[in-house]
Design a protein around this motif. Sequence first.
Motif, PDB file in Angstrom:
ATOM      1  N   UNK A   1       0.830  -1.215   0.000  1.00  0.00           N
ATOM      2  CA  UNK A   1       0.000   0.000   0.000  1.00  0.00           C
ATOM      3  C   UNK A   1       0.860   1.260   0.000  1.00  0.00           C
ATOM      4  N   UNK A   2       1.897   1.269   0.814  1.00  0.00           N
ATOM      5  CA  UNK A   2       2.803   2.406   0.831  1.00  0.00           C
ATOM      6  C   UNK A   2       3.500   2.573  -0.511  1.00  0.00           C
ATOM      7  N   UNK A   3       3.932   1.470  -1.090  1.00  0.00           N
ATOM      8  CA  UNK A   3       4.644   1.509  -2.368  1.00  0.00           C
ATOM      9  C   UNK A   3       3.792   2.136  -3.462  1.00  0.00           C
ATOM     10  N   UNK A   4       2.499   1.825  -3.458  1.00  0.00           N
ATOM     11  CA  UNK A   4       1.621   2.304  -4.530  1.00  0.00           C
ATOM     12  C   UNK A   4       1.032   3.678  -4.245  1.00  0.00           C
ATOM     13  N   UNK A   5       0.640   3.939  -3.008  1.00  0.00           N
ATOM     14  CA  UNK A   5      -0.090   5.164  -2.699  1.00  0.00           C
ATOM     15  C   UNK A   5       0.767   6.262  -2.061  1.00  0.00           C
ATOM     16  N   UNK A   6       1.860   5.897  -1.427  1.00  0.00           N
ATOM     17  CA  UNK A   6       2.693   6.884  -0.731  1.00  0.00           C
ATOM     18  C   UNK A   6       4.164   6.646  -1.058  1.00  0.00           C
ATOM     19  N   UNK A   7       4.553   6.747  -2.320  1.00  0.00           N
ATOM     20  CA  UNK A   7       5.946   6.444  -2.682  1.00  0.00           C
ATOM     21  C   UNK A   7       6.957   7.367  -2.025  1.00  0.00           C
ATOM     22  N   UNK A   8       6.577   8.619  -1.771  1.00  0.00           N
ATOM     23  CA  UNK A   8       7.505   9.537  -1.128  1.00  0.00           C
ATOM     24  C   UNK A   8       7.786   9.202   0.326  1.00  0.00           C
ATOM     25  N   UNK A   9       6.891   8.455   0.965  1.00  0.00           N
ATOM     26  CA  UNK A   9       7.050   8.079   2.371  1.00  0.00           C
ATOM     27  C   UNK A   9       7.475   6.631   2.539  1.00  0.00           C
ATOM     28  N   UNK A  10       7.571   5.907   1.436  1.00  0.00           N
ATOM     29  CA  UNK A  10       7.829   4.473   1.511  1.00  0.00           C
ATOM     30  C   UNK A  10       9.189   4.170   2.135  1.00  0.00           C
TER      31      UNK A  10
ATOM     32  N   UNK B   1       1.134   3.329  10.989  1.00  0.00           N
ATOM     33  CA  UNK B   1       1.240   3.772   9.598  1.00  0.00           C
ATOM     34  C   UNK B   1      -0.138   3.976   8.985  1.00  0.00           C
ATOM     35  N   UNK B   2      -1.031   3.028   9.211  1.00  0.00           N
ATOM     36  CA  UNK B   2      -2.389   3.149   8.673  1.00  0.00           C
ATOM     37  C   UNK B   2      -3.116   4.327   9.316  1.00  0.00           C
ATOM     38  N   UNK B   3      -2.969   4.467  10.620  1.00  0.00           N
ATOM     39  CA  UNK B   3      -3.663   5.554  11.311  1.00  0.00           C
ATOM     40  C   UNK B   3      -3.168   6.917  10.831  1.00  0.00           C
ATOM     41  N   UNK B   4      -1.880   7.045  10.570  1.00  0.00           N
ATOM     42  CA  UNK B   4      -1.316   8.341  10.175  1.00  0.00           C
ATOM     43  C   UNK B   4      -1.608   8.694   8.726  1.00  0.00           C
TER      44      UNK B   4
ATOM     45  N   UNK C   1      -9.322   0.608  12.239  1.00  0.00           N
ATOM     46  CA  UNK C   1      -8.739  -0.732  12.110  1.00  0.00           C
ATOM     47  C   UNK C   1      -7.241  -0.714  12.393  1.00  0.00           C
ATOM     48  N   UNK C   2      -6.587   0.375  11.986  1.00  0.00           N
ATOM     49  CA  UNK C   2      -5.161   0.486  12.266  1.00  0.00           C
ATOM     50  C   UNK C   2      -4.858   0.450  13.750  1.00  0.00           C
ATOM     51  N   UNK C   3      -5.702   1.063  14.555  1.00  0.00           N
ATOM     52  CA  UNK C   3      -5.498   1.039  16.003  1.00  0.00           C
ATOM     53  C   UNK C   3      -5.917  -0.293  16.624  1.00  0.00           C
ATOM     54  N   UNK C   4      -6.937  -0.930  16.058  1.00  0.00           N
ATOM     55  CA  UNK C   4      -7.407  -2.193  16.619  1.00  0.00           C
ATOM     56  C   UNK C   4      -6.436  -3.347  16.359  1.00  0.00           C
ATOM     57  N   UNK C   5      -5.716  -3.278  15.243  1.00  0.00           N
ATOM     58  CA  UNK C   5      -4.852  -4.405  14.880  1.00  0.00           C
ATOM     59  C   UNK C   5      -3.789  -4.708  15.938  1.00  0.00           C
ATOM     60  N   UNK C   6      -2.950  -3.757  16.379  1.00  0.00           N
ATOM     61  CA  UNK C   6      -1.979  -4.099  17.429  1.00  0.00           C
ATOM     62  C   UNK C   6      -2.631  -4.434  18.764  1.00  0.00           C
TER      63      UNK C   6
END
Length: 335
Positions: free
Chosen positions: A140-149, A225-228, A238-243
């Motif tokens: 997901x980062x690779x495709x949608x947020x390449x500058x932050x990957x 990462x998902x939450x931010x 869901x990002x917060x629930x996962x951990x």
Amino acid sequence: MGETQVTAQEGRSTAGPSPIAAGAAPETAAASSTPPPAGKAGRSARIRSLRTPGRPRLWFEILLIAVSYWLYSLVRNAVPEQKAAALRNADWIWSAEKSLGLAFEESVNHAVNSVTWLIVSMNYYYATLHFVVTIGVLVWLFRRHPGRYAATRLVLFATTAVALLGYYLYPLAPPRLMNGANFIDTVLVHETWGSMASGNFKNMSNQYAAMPSMHIGWSLWCGLTIFALASVPWARVLGLLYPTLTLVVIVATANHFWLDAVGGMACLAFGYAVSRVWYGSLPHRLPKGVPGAAKGRLTGLRAARLPRPASEPDPKAPPQPGAEAEPEAAGARMP
């Protein structure tokens, strides 16, 4: 006085450059075209280029992740299985939690084990989502947020690297392997594939590498990462629930103490610190795209969709009356 020379041309006198000045000009031009000396400046430029996020290459990322995980598994399993020290450390952890009044792992383990479908689901959760969700977030980062990957990936790699140091310096037996304790090894009891340190897989993995918990380190990396970066509220939840759910799973299956989770969080904090120092910012504060990517996306647009400057004539517009005659008339007026 030696600075100019007089030249006769068509009955007029003109001043030209002196031979001395003319001879010095090539040297000046040569000096200005000389590239800057290599050395400290060149090294600084290379370091700056490495610290600037670029567009990730798919083949390189796949190779890097595969080799890195192979090395991680190799080093983790090469750490000597110091059984006696690992059991002593487990007894100390358990006693410390009791003194804090927070030794709840055994109660959770027995309560969840009484619900067969729930504990079986947690066994498979423990064995699979640890890898599936982490890889999914990377994609997901690779495709949608390449500058932050690159910066976010560095957090994950630094977190995992420092965890290896913990495995070496502090061998720790998981609760299910403690002597004299009443923990249930849920994988063995329910005959599920849920732990590389149980059943037929116990000889393939270091059973005494419980501190820190990378299930927590990786799942918290995914969640933060998902939450931010997620744009929809339900994804951030869901990002917060996962951990949080991962913490319940590692305790219920008796694979970790909750203090192992604290160790995983400390490793993640170290990973974020490394990324912050290297890139000069936390990953979520970096630009979403790679510099220059927006310009590249405009190259496929038709020129008709872009505004044309008022001073630039339209080549497709019909010629105005008398427009072609103007150059000739202008030429006729030239002497």
